[in-house]
Design an enzyme around this catalytic site. Structure first.
Site, PDB file in Angstrom:
ATOM      1  N   GLU A  99       0.886  -1.136  -0.114  1.00  0.00           N
ATOM      2  CA  GLU A  99       0.034   0.055   0.097  1.00  0.00           C
ATOM      3  C   GLU A  99       0.632   1.267  -0.058  1.00  0.00           C
ATOM      4  OE1 GLU A  99      -3.810   0.026   0.344  1.00  0.00           O
ATOM      5  OE2 GLU A  99      -3.496  -2.023  -0.328  1.00  0.00           O
ATOM      6  N   HIS A 136      -4.505   1.732   7.648  1.00  0.00           N
ATOM      7  CA  HIS A 136      -3.247   1.586   7.004  1.00  0.00           C
ATOM      8  C   HIS A 136      -2.211   2.187   8.551  1.00  0.00           C
ATOM      9  CE1 HIS A 136      -4.503   2.726   2.587  1.00  0.00           C
ATOM     10  NE2 HIS A 136      -3.891   1.693   2.833  1.00  0.00           N
ATOM     11  N   CYS A 180      -2.993  11.226   3.880  1.00  0.00           N
ATOM     12  CA  CYS A 180      -3.210  10.150   2.724  1.00  0.00           C
ATOM     13  C   CYS A 180      -3.197  10.996   1.477  1.00  0.00           C
ATOM     14  CB  CYS A 180      -4.656   9.764   2.990  1.00  0.00           C
ATOM     15  SG  CYS A 180      -5.131   8.811   4.415  1.00  0.00           S
TER      16      CYS A 180
END
Ligand code: SUG
Length: 446
Positions: free
Chosen positions: A175, A251, A372
């Site tokens: 990711e 995450h 993000c």
């Protein structure tokens, strides 16, 4: 003397930003499923953040959105005919697949790639490995355009190496920078690269979450470290706490953030906190850096409040005076325990001495906060010169992009609007013009 600065490349929100509830394990994405979005506002909120940080003197760039819907994927899944027919058939037979192909998820550029600056790599180049994002259908096909985009912007092979994504199989779930933190004395000196994983493919005894998926594997993180030519003693691999993944921490950047020598993290972030912190401290000592660990206790901020407010999905930015500013979403002010904690933090004498708040609600409703939305790349002067300059934020670029957004973006997008073939035409028209604005002809393969 070369100076090295950290550049933040924010994702420019695409014209098809919508809420489709595609990310199981991401609480905000699930809670807002099928509500109407406002792509225009989302893009303007993101641009306002970029502009404000650039105006403050922080180095700021952007990564462009991707072409949507992904007709190649739709056709590969058997939808046929003209573009309009493909959309109509997909909407009728599988609206969720159509939504996946329309997702504006590349806006969260922390998931675009993992980046190791030249100060850490064997060949002195900045290395990027595009993330395969293979745990979610709507994100698993981002990497093709992401690699293309990164190669267009970081095209100078003397300074940059952009690696293809790892194989798209569960063993290598990757990711990107959302699970990667670089700690150092200063951006230009050698650093420690902290890789946080949620699962180990080849060890069935390793702890793993029970309710929600772990997206990053140890095997993927190790492969990225190898590709980048990092020294073993400068890498630390740490297991995320599977219990917090099960509470919505999909995450690591939802529960920890680092910058320079500071690691700001929640007490429950890691499976074994003491071992993690002591390995990081030791590795940092090896590169002449001393860890400043700012630990947030559960009794001050619960995991639930951390997920709700996105306190840790903040940007930690070094200011000219050496102190750091914490860039947080508005939600931090609205979550009483977090607002109180932050007041105490500022008064504590820690390196963080300023808060900068942004309204990023459109992105936050899909689980994407300030951190993000950005990909960090530490660049020295020569490397910074080698970057495609058209994506670096200036007042002029900001003004052009606001005009472009105002012209092309809708201010209301409901799930049914994805069936409108005109939307696809609008997106394509907007992106064709964006290629010119950014000076990147041929960026897209329409
Ligand atoms: O992958 N949300 C993204 C949010 C990514 C946040 N990034 C970091 N933490 N670095 C995700 O879950 C929601 C899309 C939707 O439901 O329509 C989404 O993809």
């Amino acid at each position: 003397m070369q100076t090295t600065r950290e550049f933040n490349f924010d994702g420019l929100v695409g014209p098809s930003h919508n809420y489709a509830g595609l990310s199981f394990g991401n609480v905000a994405s699930f809670n807002n499923v099928k509500s109407a979005s406002n792509p225009k506002l989302a893009a303007l909120q993101g641009l306002a953040k970029m502009r404000a940080l650039a105006a403050r003197g922080f180095a700021q760039g952007l990564l462009p959105p991707q072409a949507r819907p992904n007709f190649r994927l739709l056709r590969s899944l058997g939808f046929q005919g003209t573009d309009a027919q493909v959309i109509a058939q997909a909407y009728k037979e599988s609206p969720v697949i159509l939504a996946c192909c329309y997702s504006a998820s590349p806006m969260w550029t922390a998931n675009a790639a993992t980046v190791s600056p030249g100060a850490d790599t064997a060949d002195g180049r900045t290395h990027f490995t595009t993330a395969n994002l293979n745990s979610k259908l709507h994100r698993a096909f981002e990497h093709t355009q992401t690699t293309r985009t990164l190669r267009a912007i970081f095209h100078n092979e003397q300074h940059f190496a952009v690696h293809d994504a790892l194989p798209g199989t569960p063993a290598f779930g990757d990711e990107g920078a959302a699970n990667h933190t670089r700690l150092c004395a200063e951006h230009g000196s050698a650093g420690v690269e902290l890789f946080v994983y949620g699962r180990v493919e080849f060890d069935t005894n390793a702890p793993a979450p029970k309710r929600f998926p772990a997206r990053q594997t140890l095997e993927a993180s190790q492969a990225v470290a190898r590709l980048h030519g990092l020294k073993a003693e400068q890498c630390v691999f740490v297991s995320q706490n599977p219990d917090v993944i099960d509470q919505g921490v999909f995450h690591n950047d939802v529960i920890a953030v680092g910058n320079g020598n500071v690691l700001f993290y929640h007490q429950q972030a890691f499976l074994d906190e003491n071992a993690a912190i002591s390995s990081i401290r030791q590795a940092m000592a090896g590169v002449g850096a001393e860890l400043e660990a700012i630990r947030v206790d559960t009794n001050l901020v619960s995991v639930d409040d951390a997920v709700k407010s996105y306190l840790f999905n903040s940007q930690l930015l070094t200011k000219a005076n050496g102190k750091m500013a914490l860039v947080v979403p508005q939600e931090c002010q609205e979550t009483p325990a977090v607002a109180k904690y932050l007041q105490g933090l500022l008064a504590s004498g820690a390196s963080i001495d300023e808060l900068i708040h942004f309204d990023l609600r459109q992105s936050m409703r899909n689980g994407g906060g300030p951190a993000c939305l950005r990909l960090r790349v530490a660049l020295n002067d020569a490397q910074a010169q080698a970057v495609h300059q058209g994506v670096l934020m200036t007042e002029e670029l900001y003004a052009r992009l606001v005009t472009w957004v105002e012209k092309h973006y809708r201010d209301h997008l409901s799930p049914d609007d994805l069936a409108d073939p005109q939307l696809a035409v609008e997106v394509q028209t907007a992106l064709a013009e964006l290629e010119t604005i950014l000076g990147l002809p041929g960026l897209y393969e329409f």
